[in-house]
Design a protein around this motif. Structure first.
Motif, PDB file in Angstrom:
ATOM      1  N   LYS A 145      -4.541  10.234   7.711  1.00 41.07           N
ATOM      2  CA  LYS A 145      -3.493  10.903   6.936  1.00 41.07           C
ATOM      3  C   LYS A 145      -2.623   9.875   6.203  1.00 41.07           C
ATOM      4  N   TYR A 146      -2.140   8.898   6.924  1.00 35.77           N
ATOM      5  CA  TYR A 146      -1.246   7.910   6.324  1.00 35.77           C
ATOM      6  C   TYR A 146      -1.998   6.915   5.443  1.00 35.77           C
ATOM      7  N   TYR A 147      -3.258   6.708   5.717  1.00 34.19           N
ATOM      8  CA  TYR A 147      -4.073   5.860   4.852  1.00 34.19           C
ATOM      9  C   TYR A 147      -4.155   6.492   3.463  1.00 34.19           C
ATOM     10  N   ASP A 148      -4.431   7.788   3.437  1.00 28.49           N
ATOM     11  CA  ASP A 148      -4.503   8.505   2.158  1.00 28.49           C
ATOM     12  C   ASP A 148      -3.170   8.468   1.418  1.00 28.49           C
ATOM     13  N   GLU A 149      -2.080   8.653   2.138  1.00 31.93           N
ATOM     14  CA  GLU A 149      -0.761   8.651   1.501  1.00 31.93           C
ATOM     15  C   GLU A 149      -0.404   7.261   0.962  1.00 31.93           C
ATOM     16  N   HIS A 150      -0.714   6.217   1.719  1.00 26.81           N
ATOM     17  CA  HIS A 150      -0.458   4.853   1.247  1.00 26.81           C
ATOM     18  C   HIS A 150      -1.355   4.520   0.043  1.00 26.81           C
ATOM     19  N   THR A 151      -2.574   5.008   0.073  1.00 24.93           N
ATOM     20  CA  THR A 151      -3.484   4.782  -1.053  1.00 24.93           C
ATOM     21  C   THR A 151      -2.935   5.433  -2.320  1.00 24.93           C
ATOM     22  N   GLY A 152      -2.470   6.664  -2.209  1.00 25.36           N
ATOM     23  CA  GLY A 152      -1.900   7.357  -3.360  1.00 25.36           C
ATOM     24  C   GLY A 152      -0.681   6.639  -3.916  1.00 25.36           C
ATOM     25  N   LEU A 153       0.172   6.172  -3.037  1.00 30.03           N
ATOM     26  CA  LEU A 153       1.366   5.434  -3.466  1.00 30.03           C
ATOM     27  C   LEU A 153       0.971   4.115  -4.132  1.00 30.03           C
ATOM     28  N   SER A 154      -0.034   3.468  -3.594  1.00 20.41           N
ATOM     29  CA  SER A 154      -0.534   2.227  -4.171  1.00 20.41           C
ATOM     30  C   SER A 154      -1.068   2.459  -5.587  1.00 20.41           C
ATOM     31  N   VAL A 155      -1.763   3.556  -5.782  1.00 20.95           N
ATOM     32  CA  VAL A 155      -2.285   3.895  -7.108  1.00 20.95           C
ATOM     33  C   VAL A 155      -1.133   4.125  -8.087  1.00 20.95           C
ATOM     34  N   ASP A 156      -0.095   4.815  -7.647  1.00 23.03           N
ATOM     35  CA  ASP A 156       1.078   5.039  -8.509  1.00 23.03           C
ATOM     36  C   ASP A 156       1.715   3.717  -8.920  1.00 23.03           C
ATOM     37  N   CYS A 157       1.855   2.796  -7.963  1.00 25.39           N
ATOM     38  CA  CYS A 157       2.418   1.468  -8.267  1.00 25.39           C
ATOM     39  C   CYS A 157       1.526   0.726  -9.251  1.00 25.39           C
ATOM     40  N   ARG A 158       0.236   0.746  -8.980  1.00 22.65           N
ATOM     41  CA  ARG A 158      -0.727   0.036  -9.835  1.00 22.65           C
ATOM     42  C   ARG A 158      -0.665   0.577 -11.266  1.00 22.65           C
ATOM     43  N   ASP A 159      -0.596   1.890 -11.416  1.00 19.01           N
ATOM     44  CA  ASP A 159      -0.519   2.500 -12.746  1.00 19.01           C
ATOM     45  C   ASP A 159       0.721   2.023 -13.501  1.00 19.01           C
ATOM     46  N   MET A 160       1.862   2.030 -12.816  1.00 18.55           N
ATOM     47  CA  MET A 160       3.098   1.590 -13.472  1.00 18.55           C
ATOM     48  C   MET A 160       3.045   0.115 -13.839  1.00 18.55           C
ATOM     49  N   LEU A 161       2.507  -0.703 -12.957  1.00 20.09           N
ATOM     50  CA  LEU A 161       2.407  -2.138 -13.246  1.00 20.09           C
ATOM     51  C   LEU A 161       1.393  -2.410 -14.358  1.00 20.09           C
ATOM     52  N   ASP A 162       0.287  -1.679 -14.353  1.00 16.54           N
ATOM     53  CA  ASP A 162      -0.707  -1.843 -15.417  1.00 16.54           C
ATOM     54  C   ASP A 162      -0.109  -1.509 -16.774  1.00 16.54           C
ATOM     55  N   LYS A 163       0.642  -0.419 -16.841  1.00 13.70           N
ATOM     56  CA  LYS A 163       1.265  -0.016 -18.103  1.00 13.70           C
ATOM     57  C   LYS A 163       2.288  -1.040 -18.579  1.00 13.70           C
ATOM     58  N   ALA A 164       2.881  -1.749 -17.637  1.00 16.72           N
ATOM     59  CA  ALA A 164       3.859  -2.778 -17.988  1.00 16.72           C
ATOM     60  C   ALA A 164       3.194  -4.116 -18.300  1.00 16.72           C
ATOM     61  N   GLY A 165       1.892  -4.200 -18.053  1.00 10.39           N
ATOM     62  CA  GLY A 165       1.194  -5.472 -18.265  1.00 10.39           C
ATOM     63  C   GLY A 165       1.538  -6.502 -17.215  1.00 10.39           C
ATOM     64  N   ALA A 166       1.971  -6.048 -16.038  1.00  8.66           N
ATOM     65  CA  ALA A 166       2.385  -6.952 -14.964  1.00  8.66           C
ATOM     66  C   ALA A 166       1.261  -7.122 -13.943  1.00  8.66           C
ATOM     67  N   ASP A 167       1.288  -8.243 -13.260  1.00  5.66           N
ATOM     68  CA  ASP A 167       0.291  -8.536 -12.237  1.00  5.66           C
ATOM     69  C   ASP A 167       0.511  -7.689 -10.992  1.00  5.66           C
ATOM     70  N   ILE A 168      -0.570  -7.505 -10.256  1.00  8.39           N
ATOM     71  CA  ILE A 168      -0.520  -6.835  -8.958  1.00  8.39           C
ATOM     72  C   ILE A 168      -0.297  -7.916  -7.910  1.00  8.39           C
ATOM     73  N   LYS A 169       0.686  -7.714  -7.056  1.00  6.15           N
ATOM     74  CA  LYS A 169       1.007  -8.710  -6.025  1.00  6.15           C
ATOM     75  C   LYS A 169       0.168  -8.433  -4.779  1.00  6.15           C
ATOM     76  N   GLU A 170      -0.424  -9.479  -4.278  1.00  6.03           N
ATOM     77  CA  GLU A 170      -1.193  -9.396  -3.035  1.00  6.03           C
ATOM     78  C   GLU A 170      -0.309  -9.821  -1.876  1.00  6.03           C
ATOM     79  N   PRO A 171      -0.536  -9.239  -0.703  1.00  2.00           N
ATOM     80  CA  PRO A 171       0.212  -9.720   0.465  1.00  2.00           C
ATOM     81  C   PRO A 171      -0.126 -11.188   0.702  1.00  2.00           C
ATOM     82  N   GLY A 172       0.796 -11.914   1.304  1.00  2.00           N
ATOM     83  CA  GLY A 172       0.561 -13.326   1.580  1.00  2.00           C
ATOM     84  C   GLY A 172      -0.628 -13.527   2.505  1.00  2.00           C
TER      85      GLY A 172
END
Length: 152
Positions: free
Chosen positions: A50-77
């Motif tokens: 359940k939470y994997y799916d929810e985190h995945t959806g939120l990650s996609v939303d972040c990725r979409d916004m960053l892609d539209k801004a032309g910004a890099d995706i940050k990876e965990p350390g």
């Protein structure tokens, strides 16, 4: 400082906040994958799914916004990822019951809550859409902690 042009993200703080959000989502997804490998408990697996799916959806939303801004995706350390994976493997090798798995997930959620709360405080000039995503992530982590409590 990164230069970007976007109608969807208003300022640099917004980009930094979203980058922290996506890194947090990725860290959470990796932790859930690690725990899933070490447990056969049906109730815990359903909660993880359940939470994997929810985190995945939120990650996609972040990725979409960053892609539209032309910004890099940050990876965990790399160190944080390795430390979390090692800690999970060691603790689950000693005690692989549902309670131990729920405890590790709860600790991860609490770290996520602390990190995203710090990011919200640090990036005070972030736009409302970016803040809303960060608050969704914090709320998701808080909700997961609550759902894990009966399994501890």
């Amino acid at each position: 400082m990164e230069v970007f042009m976007s109608r969807n993200i208003e300022n640099h703080d917004s980009v930094l906040l979203l980058q922290d959000c996506i890194a947090g989502c990725k860290m959470a997804l990796e932790s859930m994958d690690d725990i899933r490998e070490h447990t056969d408990d049906k109730q815990l697996r359903e909660l993880i799914d359940k939470y994997y799916d929810e985190h995945t959806g939120l990650s996609v939303d972040c990725r979409d916004m960053l892609d539209k801004a032309g910004a890099d995706i940050k990876e965990p350390g790399v160190f944080a990822k390795m430390a979390a994976k090692l800690q999970t493997a060691m603790k689950m090798a000693v005690n692989d019951d549902q309670s131990q798995a729920a405890k590790l997930l709860t600790e991860g959620c609490n770290m996520g809550i602390e990190t995203i709360s710090g990011s919200l405080n640090e990036y005070r000039d972030a736009d409302s859409k970016s803040v809303a995503i960060a608050e969704r992530l914090r709320t998701l982590e808080e909700k997961m902690v609550g759902d894990l409590q009966p399994l501890l």
